[in-house]
Write a protein that holds these residues in place. Sequence first.
Motif, PDB file in Angstrom:
ATOM      1  N   LYS A  37      69.123  20.770 -16.771  1.00  0.00           N
ATOM      2  CA  LYS A  37      68.005  21.133 -15.898  1.00  0.00           C
ATOM      3  C   LYS A  37      68.504  21.407 -14.480  1.00  0.00           C
ATOM      4  O   LYS A  37      68.095  22.378 -13.836  1.00  0.00           O
ATOM      5  CB  LYS A  37      66.960  20.013 -15.853  1.00  0.00           C
ATOM      6  N   ALA A  38      69.371  20.530 -13.966  1.00  0.00           N
ATOM      7  CA  ALA A  38      69.883  20.689 -12.607  1.00  0.00           C
ATOM      8  C   ALA A  38      70.688  21.972 -12.482  1.00  0.00           C
ATOM      9  O   ALA A  38      70.568  22.697 -11.488  1.00  0.00           O
ATOM     10  CB  ALA A  38      70.739  19.479 -12.230  1.00  0.00           C
ATOM     11  N   LEU A  39      71.499  22.282 -13.463  1.00  0.00           N
ATOM     12  CA  LEU A  39      72.325  23.484 -13.424  1.00  0.00           C
ATOM     13  C   LEU A  39      71.464  24.746 -13.487  1.00  0.00           C
ATOM     14  O   LEU A  39      71.691  25.697 -12.736  1.00  0.00           O
ATOM     15  CB  LEU A  39      73.336  23.470 -14.573  1.00  0.00           C
ATOM     16  N   VAL A  40      70.459  24.742 -14.314  1.00  0.00           N
ATOM     17  CA  VAL A  40      69.553  25.896 -14.412  1.00  0.00           C
ATOM     18  C   VAL A  40      68.856  26.125 -13.071  1.00  0.00           C
ATOM     19  O   VAL A  40      68.777  27.256 -12.578  1.00  0.00           O
ATOM     20  CB  VAL A  40      68.522  25.693 -15.550  1.00  0.00           C
ATOM     21  N   GLN A  41      68.359  25.057 -12.447  1.00  0.00           N
ATOM     22  CA  GLN A  41      67.677  25.191 -11.160  1.00  0.00           C
ATOM     23  C   GLN A  41      68.633  25.657 -10.069  1.00  0.00           C
ATOM     24  O   GLN A  41      68.280  26.508  -9.244  1.00  0.00           O
ATOM     25  CB  GLN A  41      67.028  23.867 -10.759  1.00  0.00           C
ATOM     26  N   TYR A  42      69.841  25.122 -10.053  1.00  0.00           N
ATOM     27  CA  TYR A  42      70.824  25.528  -9.046  1.00  0.00           C
ATOM     28  C   TYR A  42      71.167  27.010  -9.190  1.00  0.00           C
ATOM     29  O   TYR A  42      71.186  27.748  -8.203  1.00  0.00           O
ATOM     30  CB  TYR A  42      72.089  24.678  -9.178  1.00  0.00           C
ATOM     31  N   LEU A  43      71.431  27.446 -10.416  1.00  0.00           N
ATOM     32  CA  LEU A  43      71.784  28.850 -10.638  1.00  0.00           C
ATOM     33  C   LEU A  43      70.630  29.779 -10.265  1.00  0.00           C
ATOM     34  O   LEU A  43      70.851  30.851  -9.703  1.00  0.00           O
ATOM     35  CB  LEU A  43      72.226  29.062 -12.085  1.00  0.00           C
ATOM     36  N   ALA A  44      69.415  29.362 -10.550  1.00  0.00           N
ATOM     37  CA  ALA A  44      68.251  30.177 -10.181  1.00  0.00           C
ATOM     38  C   ALA A  44      68.135  30.289  -8.665  1.00  0.00           C
ATOM     39  O   ALA A  44      67.876  31.377  -8.135  1.00  0.00           O
ATOM     40  CB  ALA A  44      66.979  29.574 -10.779  1.00  0.00           C
ATOM     41  N   ARG A  45      68.323  29.169  -7.935  1.00  0.00           N
ATOM     42  CA  ARG A  45      68.260  29.206  -6.463  1.00  0.00           C
ATOM     43  C   ARG A  45      69.357  30.087  -5.886  1.00  0.00           C
ATOM     44  O   ARG A  45      69.113  30.863  -4.960  1.00  0.00           O
ATOM     45  CB  ARG A  45      68.410  27.795  -5.891  1.00  0.00           C
ATOM     46  N   GLU A  46      70.559  29.996  -6.438  1.00  0.00           N
ATOM     47  CA  GLU A  46      71.665  30.808  -5.937  1.00  0.00           C
ATOM     48  C   GLU A  46      71.426  32.292  -6.214  1.00  0.00           C
ATOM     49  O   GLU A  46      71.731  33.137  -5.376  1.00  0.00           O
ATOM     50  CB  GLU A  46      72.984  30.348  -6.550  1.00  0.00           C
ATOM     51  N   ALA A  47      70.875  32.611  -7.375  1.00  0.00           N
ATOM     52  CA  ALA A  47      70.563  34.008  -7.694  1.00  0.00           C
ATOM     53  C   ALA A  47      69.504  34.544  -6.733  1.00  0.00           C
ATOM     54  O   ALA A  47      69.611  35.678  -6.252  1.00  0.00           O
ATOM     55  CB  ALA A  47      70.096  34.137  -9.144  1.00  0.00           C
ATOM     56  N   GLU A  48      68.495  33.731  -6.426  1.00  0.00           N
ATOM     57  CA  GLU A  48      67.450  34.151  -5.492  1.00  0.00           C
ATOM     58  C   GLU A  48      68.028  34.321  -4.095  1.00  0.00           C
ATOM     59  O   GLU A  48      67.681  35.268  -3.384  1.00  0.00           O
ATOM     60  CB  GLU A  48      66.306  33.129  -5.485  1.00  0.00           C
ATOM     61  N   LYS A  49      68.913  33.430  -3.696  1.00  0.00           N
ATOM     62  CA  LYS A  49      69.541  33.546  -2.382  1.00  0.00           C
ATOM     63  C   LYS A  49      70.333  34.851  -2.288  1.00  0.00           C
ATOM     64  O   LYS A  49      70.218  35.580  -1.302  1.00  0.00           O
ATOM     65  CB  LYS A  49      70.488  32.359  -2.151  1.00  0.00           C
ATOM     66  N   ARG A  50      71.110  35.165  -3.316  1.00  0.00           N
ATOM     67  CA  ARG A  50      71.878  36.425  -3.314  1.00  0.00           C
ATOM     68  C   ARG A  50      70.950  37.635  -3.293  1.00  0.00           C
ATOM     69  O   ARG A  50      71.216  38.623  -2.611  1.00  0.00           O
ATOM     70  CB  ARG A  50      72.821  36.479  -4.517  1.00  0.00           C
ATOM     71  N   ARG A  51      69.833  37.565  -4.020  1.00  0.00           N
ATOM     72  CA  ARG A  51      68.868  38.667  -4.038  1.00  0.00           C
ATOM     73  C   ARG A  51      68.281  38.891  -2.646  1.00  0.00           C
ATOM     74  O   ARG A  51      68.178  40.028  -2.180  1.00  0.00           O
ATOM     75  CB  ARG A  51      67.749  38.389  -5.041  1.00  0.00           C
TER      76      ARG A  51
END
Length: 89
Positions: A37-51
């Motif tokens: 769960k933590a990894l999925v949330q982290y990757l989603a936040r990082e993808a949004e930050k890059r976007r």
Amino acid sequence: MAAEMRTLTAQVPVELAQEVDALAELIERPKQWIIKKALVQYLAREAEKRRLIQEGLDDVTAGRVVTIEQVEAWANSIGTDNELPAPKP
């Protein structure tokens, strides 16, 4: 159909591992579930930050910007009798 799985290994500080252990016990979930769960949330936040960064860079390239002077004038006007609208590119 179940997703194909792969095991990842990572070293973490003892204190962090203990927090995961405690949370797993508290919420009666496996440590694997918490970490996933933590990894999925982290990757989603990082993808949004890059976007968002790319969106900002695209705005600059297209000339959709405001000057610092425009922003300062707007900010200085907040709460005055002559409050300016927020600057728009």
